[in-house]
Design a protein around this motif. Sequence first.
Motif, mmCIF file in Angstrom:
data_model
loop_
_atom_site.group_PDB
_atom_site.id
_atom_site.type_symbol
_atom_site.label_atom_id
_atom_site.label_comp_id
_atom_site.label_asym_id
_atom_site.label_seq_id
_atom_site.Cartn_x
_atom_site.Cartn_y
_atom_site.Cartn_z
ATOM 1 N N ASP A 73 0.832 -1.208 0.000
ATOM 2 C CA ASP A 73 0.000 0.000 0.000
ATOM 3 C C ASP A 73 0.867 1.258 0.000
ATOM 4 O O ASP A 73 0.579 2.223 -0.707
ATOM 5 C CB ASP A 73 -0.935 0.026 1.217
ATOM 6 C CG ASP A 73 -2.129 -0.893 1.067
ATOM 7 O OD1 ASP A 73 -2.381 -1.382 -0.061
ATOM 8 O OD2 ASP A 73 -2.818 -1.133 2.080
ATOM 9 N N LYS A 106 -7.262 6.728 0.028
ATOM 10 C CA LYS A 106 -7.985 5.471 -0.163
ATOM 11 C C LYS A 106 -9.475 5.686 0.070
ATOM 12 O O LYS A 106 -9.873 6.388 0.996
ATOM 13 C CB LYS A 106 -7.462 4.400 0.790
ATOM 14 C CG LYS A 106 -6.135 3.821 0.352
ATOM 15 C CD LYS A 106 -5.819 2.588 1.122
ATOM 16 C CE LYS A 106 -5.903 1.444 0.140
ATOM 17 N NZ LYS A 106 -5.559 0.176 0.724
ATOM 18 N N ASN A 123 -4.916 3.286 -5.394
ATOM 19 C CA ASN A 123 -4.965 1.978 -6.052
ATOM 20 C C ASN A 123 -5.173 2.085 -7.555
ATOM 21 O O ASN A 123 -5.059 1.087 -8.266
ATOM 22 C CB ASN A 123 -6.057 1.107 -5.429
ATOM 23 C CG ASN A 123 -5.665 0.609 -4.058
ATOM 24 O OD1 ASN A 123 -4.483 0.507 -3.739
ATOM 25 N ND2 ASN A 123 -6.641 0.325 -3.232
#
Length: 173
Positions: A73, A106, A123
Amino acid sequence: MNIVKRKTKVKTIINTTIERHPVPILGIDYKVKIIYKNIKITEIDVENKTIKISLPNRYKKMNNKEILDLAIDKMYEQVAKVEIERAMEKTRIMLGFAPEEYEITKMKSLGMCKDNKITINPNVVKYSRKVIDYVVLHQYCHLKYKNHTKAFFEMLQRYLPDYKTCEEILLNL
């Protein structure tokens, strides 16, 4: 004699690797190798379609799935800073306007536009640059058209004629 034993131990620890399912970056799948080393902090190195994550030896006996997920991440966040900035600047130049501000954070969706502020999920860097450009352009179009109206899609079409290909990629995954 003690030094020889110590060298053998270090060699064994450095050669201990675990492979993980592929991790996509910019639409390309990378293998992940976990290496345990005598280090204090996690290190990440990317080369030849392999992400090498070096973890301190103290993590060897722990369930390192969470640590590995955090490292990946963090890597996505770093790549996103560069790639989203590139796409934002490209789109700003192409359209001649920009949001009041944007952020990378996120969330459930890949992008959002609210109150003249664009938010992009880090992402998004799992996908190709073309898809990243589409997500950013989509949010820019929301600066002019709040809803998915005919004019909204005409604007998308004007600046990215094959935007439907990008939509299909996102819908199929």
